[in-house]
Design an enzyme around this catalytic site. Structure first.
Site, mmCIF file in Angstrom:
data_model
loop_
_atom_site.group_PDB
_atom_site.id
_atom_site.type_symbol
_atom_site.label_atom_id
_atom_site.label_comp_id
_atom_site.label_asym_id
_atom_site.label_seq_id
_atom_site.Cartn_x
_atom_site.Cartn_y
_atom_site.Cartn_z
ATOM 1 C CG HIS A 210 12.698 33.400 65.340
ATOM 2 N ND1 HIS A 210 13.604 33.015 66.290
ATOM 3 C CD2 HIS A 210 13.149 32.891 64.155
ATOM 4 C CE1 HIS A 210 14.567 32.298 65.719
ATOM 5 N NE2 HIS A 210 14.316 32.208 64.429
ATOM 6 C CG HIS A 253 9.165 30.945 71.005
ATOM 7 N ND1 HIS A 253 9.748 31.378 72.176
ATOM 8 C CD2 HIS A 253 10.093 31.132 70.029
ATOM 9 C CE1 HIS A 253 10.980 31.802 71.915
ATOM 10 N NE2 HIS A 253 11.214 31.658 70.626
ATOM 11 C CG ASP A 257 7.110 32.113 74.812
ATOM 12 O OD1 ASP A 257 6.867 32.527 75.959
ATOM 13 O OD2 ASP A 257 7.536 30.977 74.575
#
EC number: 2.7.8.-
Length: 323
Positions: A210, A253, A257
Site C-alpha cells: 500500500h 504494517h 515496512d
C-alpha cells in the site's frame, strides 16, 4: 555446447540492443510484464501466508510507531480510499498530459458529440503547463506511463522475494486467527484481478505494498501533476502522508515496512527517470525478446503517422525540370 556467434561480442550487436524500442511497444510489453509480475506476487503472498509464524506462539515485534500512534483498525479502509482517490487523480492527470501532447504536436482539442457547458471544458480543455515545463511535452503521457508501470513492476517483483525470505509476526488483528486458503488458483486470480482486495493474506509485511502505490502516486504527481495544475503537489502530498498514518495506526504494517517502502519507491522512480526513449535500455532488454505486442523498430512516428522517404535520382530531377 553451442558456441555463441561472434556478432554477440561485437560493438554492432550491443548497439542494436541499446537501440530504443518504439514507445507504443514499450507501453504494451511493460504492461504485459506487470501482469506477469502480479501473478508472481500473488503466488508469493500465498507462500508468505503459509509461512507466517503462529500468532499464538510469536507475538508482534516492538514498534515505536505503535507506541506513539493510537490503534484504529478501521483506518486501513481509509488508506484504501486514499489510494482509490489517487488512482482517479492519476488517470485524470495522465489524460491531461495526453492533451498537452496533442497541443504540442498541433492537434486540436477533442470534442464530445454533445457539448455540456463547463463539463466539456473542464475535461477536454488543455491546461497549459506552468510548472516543471522543462520536460518535453511530446509523448509525455506515454513516457510517464512507462516510468510508472516499470517502477511498479520492479518494486512488486522485489517485494515478492523479500517478504518470502523472512517471515515476521503479523500485528494485524485479522491475522491473529489467519484464514485458511481453500482454493489456491481462485485465490491467485482474485488477488490479481482485485489488486489484493479480494483476498486476505497474512505475513506480507516487509515491505508495504500500500505504501508503494501511495508513494508512486506521490512521485508521479510531484513530477507530472505539477505540469497540469500547481495544486496537485500539495494535495497528493497530504493524502499520501495521511495514508501512511492510516497504515501504521491500523496496525496492518510495522513502521519499518512503511519507511522502507517509501525509500525504495522514491529511489526506483528516480532511477528509472524520464527519457524521450522511454525506459532505460537495460530494462528494454527484458522485453525486446517478446515475440508479440508491437514492433521492435521505429518504422512509424510515435504519433502513428507513417514516415515516407522519397529518393529522387538524377534522371527524374532532370525530367521534372524540363516539365
Amino acid at each position: 555446447m553451442a558456441v555463441p556467434p561472434v556478432e554477440m561480442y561485437s560493438g554492432s550487436f550491443w548497439n542494436r540492443m541499446r537501440k530504443p524500442l518504439p514507445l507504443r511497444t514499450q507501453v504494451i510489453r511493460f504492461t504485459v510484464v506487470f501482469v506477469i509480475v502480479s501473478f508472481i506476487l500473488a503466488v508469493a503472498l500465498q507462500i508468505t501466508h503459509e509461512r507466517m509464524p503462529d500468532p499464538k506462539v510469536t507475538k508482534p515485534l516492538p514498534d515505536l510507531g505503535f507506541e506513539v500512534l493510537h490503534k484504529y483498525p478501521f483506518l486501513f479502509s481509509v488508506a484504501d480510499c486514499c489510494i482509490g482517490f489517487l488512482n482517479i487523480l492519476s488517470v485524470f492527470t495522465a489524460f491531461k498530459l495526453y492533451l498537452l501532447h496533442r497541443h504540442c504536436v498541433g492537434s486540436g482539442e477533442p470534442e464530445l458529440p454533445c457539448n455540456i457547458p463547463g463539463v466539456s471544458r473542464f475535461f477536454l480543455s488543455v491546461w497549459l503547463c506552468k510548472e516543471n515545463c522543462r520536460i518535453e511535452l511530446r509523448n509525455v503521457h506515454t513516457i510517464a506511463w512507462i516510468r510508472f508501470i516499470t517502477s511498479y513492476a520492479l518494486l512488486l517483483l522485489s517485494r515478492s522475494v523479500i517478504m518470502v525470505v523472512t517471515s515476521l509476526p503479523n500485528p494485524d488483528d485479522l491475522c491473529q486467527d489467519p484464514p485458511k486458503i481453500e482454493n489456491r488458483v481462485k485465490d491467485v486470480i482474485l488477488t490479481v484481478l482485485t489488486a489484493g482486495a479480494g483476498s486476505i493474506h497474512c505475513g506480507d509485511l516487509m515491505y508495504s505494498g500500500h505504501t508503494v502505490i501511495l508513494t508512486l502516486h506521490l512521485m508521479f504527481h510531484w513530477i507530472y501533476g505539477a505540469m497540469v495544475h500547481w495544486s496537485f503537489r500539495p494535495v497528493v502530498t497530504v493524502v499520501a502522508i495521511f495514508g501512511y498514518y492510516c497504515i501504521v495506526a491500523s496496525r496492518f504494517h510495522y513502521t519499518d515496512d512503511v519507511l522502507v517502502a517509501i525509500y525504495l519507491t522514491i529511489a526506483t522512480f528516480i532511477a528509472v527517470g524520464h527519457n524521450a526513449d522511454g525506459a532505460p535500455w537495460q530494462l528494454q532488454l527484458f522485453i525486446r525478446w517478446l515475440p508479440c505486442c508491437g514492433a521492435n523498430s521505429r518504422e512509424v512516428t510515435e504519433d502513428g503517422v507513417p514516415v515516407a522517404i522519397v529518393i529522387k535520382n538524377e534522371e527524374m530531377m532532370n525530367f521534372e525540370g524540363k516539365s
